[in-house]
Write a protein that holds these residues in place. Structure first.
Motif, mmCIF file in Angstrom:
data_model
loop_
_atom_site.group_PDB
_atom_site.id
_atom_site.type_symbol
_atom_site.label_atom_id
_atom_site.label_comp_id
_atom_site.label_asym_id
_atom_site.label_seq_id
_atom_site.Cartn_x
_atom_site.Cartn_y
_atom_site.Cartn_z
ATOM 1 N N PRO A 4 -38.326 -28.748 -32.785
ATOM 2 C CA PRO A 4 -37.645 -29.591 -33.787
ATOM 3 C C PRO A 4 -36.140 -29.716 -33.547
ATOM 4 O O PRO A 4 -35.558 -30.775 -33.798
ATOM 5 C CB PRO A 4 -37.918 -28.882 -35.116
ATOM 6 C CG PRO A 4 -39.151 -28.111 -34.889
ATOM 7 C CD PRO A 4 -39.100 -27.690 -33.450
ATOM 8 N N VAL A 5 -35.511 -28.663 -33.038
ATOM 9 C CA VAL A 5 -34.072 -28.737 -32.762
ATOM 10 C C VAL A 5 -33.794 -29.719 -31.631
ATOM 11 O O VAL A 5 -32.897 -30.566 -31.722
ATOM 12 C CB VAL A 5 -33.503 -27.334 -32.445
ATOM 13 C CG1 VAL A 5 -32.082 -27.430 -31.940
ATOM 14 C CG2 VAL A 5 -33.581 -26.438 -33.669
ATOM 15 N N VAL A 6 -34.575 -29.641 -30.574
ATOM 16 C CA VAL A 6 -34.385 -30.557 -29.443
ATOM 17 C C VAL A 6 -34.667 -31.994 -29.873
ATOM 18 O O VAL A 6 -33.908 -32.913 -29.551
ATOM 19 C CB VAL A 6 -35.278 -30.142 -28.255
ATOM 20 C CG1 VAL A 6 -35.282 -31.199 -27.169
ATOM 21 C CG2 VAL A 6 -34.832 -28.808 -27.695
ATOM 22 N N LEU A 7 -35.756 -32.196 -30.613
ATOM 23 C CA LEU A 7 -36.055 -33.541 -31.110
ATOM 24 C C LEU A 7 -34.962 -34.042 -32.053
ATOM 25 O O LEU A 7 -34.617 -35.229 -32.037
ATOM 26 C CB LEU A 7 -37.402 -33.548 -31.827
ATOM 27 C CG LEU A 7 -38.634 -33.390 -30.950
ATOM 28 C CD1 LEU A 7 -39.882 -33.297 -31.819
ATOM 29 C CD2 LEU A 7 -38.750 -34.516 -29.961
ATOM 30 N N GLY A 8 -34.394 -33.154 -32.867
ATOM 31 C CA GLY A 8 -33.307 -33.536 -33.762
ATOM 32 C C GLY A 8 -32.064 -33.970 -33.002
ATOM 33 O O GLY A 8 -31.403 -34.937 -33.381
ATOM 34 N N VAL A 9 -31.739 -33.273 -31.925
ATOM 35 C CA VAL A 9 -30.568 -33.653 -31.117
ATOM 36 C C VAL A 9 -30.792 -35.027 -30.480
ATOM 37 O O VAL A 9 -29.899 -35.886 -30.491
ATOM 38 C CB VAL A 9 -30.281 -32.581 -30.044
ATOM 39 C CG1 VAL A 9 -29.273 -33.072 -29.025
ATOM 40 C CG2 VAL A 9 -29.791 -31.298 -30.702
ATOM 41 N N VAL A 10 -31.981 -35.253 -29.951
ATOM 42 C CA VAL A 10 -32.287 -36.556 -29.351
ATOM 43 C C VAL A 10 -32.234 -37.645 -30.421
ATOM 44 O O VAL A 10 -31.661 -38.720 -30.207
ATOM 45 C CB VAL A 10 -33.668 -36.519 -28.662
ATOM 46 C CG1 VAL A 10 -34.125 -37.909 -28.247
ATOM 47 C CG2 VAL A 10 -33.626 -35.588 -27.458
ATOM 48 N N TYR A 11 -32.811 -37.377 -31.582
ATOM 49 C CA TYR A 11 -32.822 -38.348 -32.675
ATOM 50 C C TYR A 11 -31.400 -38.665 -33.149
ATOM 51 O O TYR A 11 -31.049 -39.829 -33.349
ATOM 52 C CB TYR A 11 -33.668 -37.810 -33.831
ATOM 53 C CG TYR A 11 -33.841 -38.777 -34.970
ATOM 54 C CD1 TYR A 11 -34.795 -39.770 -34.918
ATOM 55 C CD2 TYR A 11 -33.053 -38.687 -36.114
ATOM 56 C CE1 TYR A 11 -34.968 -40.660 -35.962
ATOM 57 C CE2 TYR A 11 -33.213 -39.568 -37.158
ATOM 58 C CZ TYR A 11 -34.168 -40.546 -37.082
ATOM 59 O OH TYR A 11 -34.330 -41.430 -38.117
ATOM 60 N N HIS B 221 -45.310 -19.611 -28.515
ATOM 61 C CA HIS B 221 -45.646 -20.619 -29.524
ATOM 62 C C HIS B 221 -44.713 -20.509 -30.728
ATOM 63 O O HIS B 221 -44.297 -21.519 -31.290
ATOM 64 C CB HIS B 221 -47.099 -20.460 -29.968
ATOM 65 C CG HIS B 221 -48.075 -20.981 -28.978
ATOM 66 N ND1 HIS B 221 -48.990 -21.944 -29.262
ATOM 67 C CD2 HIS B 221 -48.280 -20.666 -27.673
ATOM 68 C CE1 HIS B 221 -49.719 -22.206 -28.200
ATOM 69 N NE2 HIS B 221 -49.304 -21.431 -27.216
ATOM 70 N N ARG B 222 -44.407 -19.290 -31.140
ATOM 71 C CA ARG B 222 -43.504 -19.073 -32.263
ATOM 72 C C ARG B 222 -42.121 -19.628 -31.949
ATOM 73 O O ARG B 222 -41.481 -20.268 -32.790
ATOM 74 C CB ARG B 222 -43.431 -17.579 -32.590
ATOM 75 C CG ARG B 222 -42.971 -17.302 -33.995
ATOM 76 C CD ARG B 222 -43.037 -15.823 -34.363
ATOM 77 N NE ARG B 222 -44.232 -15.134 -33.864
ATOM 78 C CZ ARG B 222 -44.206 -14.125 -32.992
ATOM 79 N NH1 ARG B 222 -43.064 -13.670 -32.535
ATOM 80 N NH2 ARG B 222 -45.323 -13.548 -32.600
ATOM 81 N N LEU B 223 -41.635 -19.399 -30.733
ATOM 82 C CA LEU B 223 -40.334 -19.908 -30.312
ATOM 83 C C LEU B 223 -40.338 -21.433 -30.245
ATOM 84 O O LEU B 223 -39.399 -22.091 -30.697
ATOM 85 C CB LEU B 223 -39.950 -19.312 -28.961
ATOM 86 C CG LEU B 223 -38.610 -19.750 -28.382
ATOM 87 C CD1 LEU B 223 -37.480 -19.231 -29.263
ATOM 88 C CD2 LEU B 223 -38.467 -19.241 -26.961
ATOM 89 N N ALA B 224 -41.415 -21.998 -29.713
ATOM 90 C CA ALA B 224 -41.514 -23.457 -29.591
ATOM 91 C C ALA B 224 -41.549 -24.137 -30.952
ATOM 92 O O ALA B 224 -41.071 -25.263 -31.095
ATOM 93 C CB ALA B 224 -42.754 -23.826 -28.794
ATOM 94 N N ARG B 225 -42.095 -23.456 -31.970
ATOM 95 C CA ARG B 225 -42.132 -24.011 -33.316
ATOM 96 C C ARG B 225 -40.740 -24.255 -33.870
ATOM 97 O O ARG B 225 -40.557 -25.091 -34.755
ATOM 98 C CB ARG B 225 -42.886 -23.053 -34.247
ATOM 99 C CG ARG B 225 -44.054 -23.690 -34.906
ATOM 100 C CD ARG B 225 -44.806 -22.719 -35.775
ATOM 101 N NE ARG B 225 -45.851 -22.093 -34.954
ATOM 102 C CZ ARG B 225 -46.165 -20.817 -34.992
ATOM 103 N NH1 ARG B 225 -45.550 -20.001 -35.805
ATOM 104 N NH2 ARG B 225 -47.109 -20.343 -34.221
ATOM 105 N N TRP B 226 -39.746 -23.540 -33.372
ATOM 106 C CA TRP B 226 -38.369 -23.719 -33.834
ATOM 107 C C TRP B 226 -37.526 -24.501 -32.836
ATOM 108 O O TRP B 226 -36.640 -25.251 -33.237
ATOM 109 C CB TRP B 226 -37.727 -22.357 -34.110
ATOM 110 C CG TRP B 226 -38.371 -21.699 -35.273
ATOM 111 C CD1 TRP B 226 -39.329 -20.729 -35.244
ATOM 112 C CD2 TRP B 226 -38.138 -21.984 -36.659
ATOM 113 N NE1 TRP B 226 -39.711 -20.396 -36.515
ATOM 114 C CE2 TRP B 226 -38.992 -21.144 -37.407
ATOM 115 C CE3 TRP B 226 -37.305 -22.863 -37.329
ATOM 116 C CZ2 TRP B 226 -39.023 -21.170 -38.786
ATOM 117 C CZ3 TRP B 226 -37.337 -22.873 -38.709
ATOM 118 C CH2 TRP B 226 -38.180 -22.047 -39.428
ATOM 119 N N VAL B 227 -37.782 -24.333 -31.550
ATOM 120 C CA VAL B 227 -36.959 -25.004 -30.537
ATOM 121 C C VAL B 227 -37.275 -26.497 -30.466
ATOM 122 O O VAL B 227 -36.369 -27.320 -30.361
ATOM 123 C CB VAL B 227 -37.150 -24.329 -29.156
ATOM 124 C CG1 VAL B 227 -36.498 -25.135 -28.054
ATOM 125 C CG2 VAL B 227 -36.589 -22.916 -29.189
#
Length: 131
Positions: free
Chosen positions: A22-29, A14-20
């Motif tokens: 937003p990064v993945v969504l940012g790349v898609v955005y 969960h801690r890792l997903a909290r950072w990964v």
């Protein structure tokens, strides 16, 4: 005896997903912004630069929204929902504005999406609160 909800994944995941996430969504955005800016034409440097900057800004604001809402008291359902809804509305509005359309449908769509996301999140937070 207090019951806790079972989780499939552990706290480190969960801690890792909290950072990964937003990064993945940012790349898609960022990619979506770059595609909207080029209007079907050739890929140019300014389009790519805008996409990269948009990805970085989206990721930073997304992480900030998550951190701010995690620090708020759980009883503030409306504020949690409002912060996340405004982020979604502004992100969609900027994305839509890159198409070159008139500003009126951009604003109307953004306000409607913000209201819909607010209502959805408020309902979710309110119905899942500890009694």
């Amino acid at each position: 005896m207090a019951h806790t909800a079972p989780t499939v994944l552990g706290e480190p995941t969960h801690r890792l997903a909290r950072w990964v996430l937003p990064v993945v969504l940012g790349v898609v955005y960022g990619n979506w912004v770059a595609v909207n800016r080029r209007h079907g034409g050739p890929i140019t440097g300014p389009d790519l630069a805008c996409g990269v900057w948009s990805a970085l800004a989206f990721t930073a604001v997304c992480v900030a929204v998550v951190q701010v809402t995690r620090r708020l008291r759980r009883e503030l359902h409306a504020l949690h929902a409002l912060i996340r809804a405004v982020f979604a509305g502004v992100a969609l509005g900027f994305l839509y504005s890159q198409t070159g359309d008139d500003v009126r449908p951009v604003v109307i769509t953004s306000v409607l999406v913000t209201a819909a996301v607010f209502l959805l999140l408020f309902y979710r937070f309110h119905t899942r609160a500890d009694a």
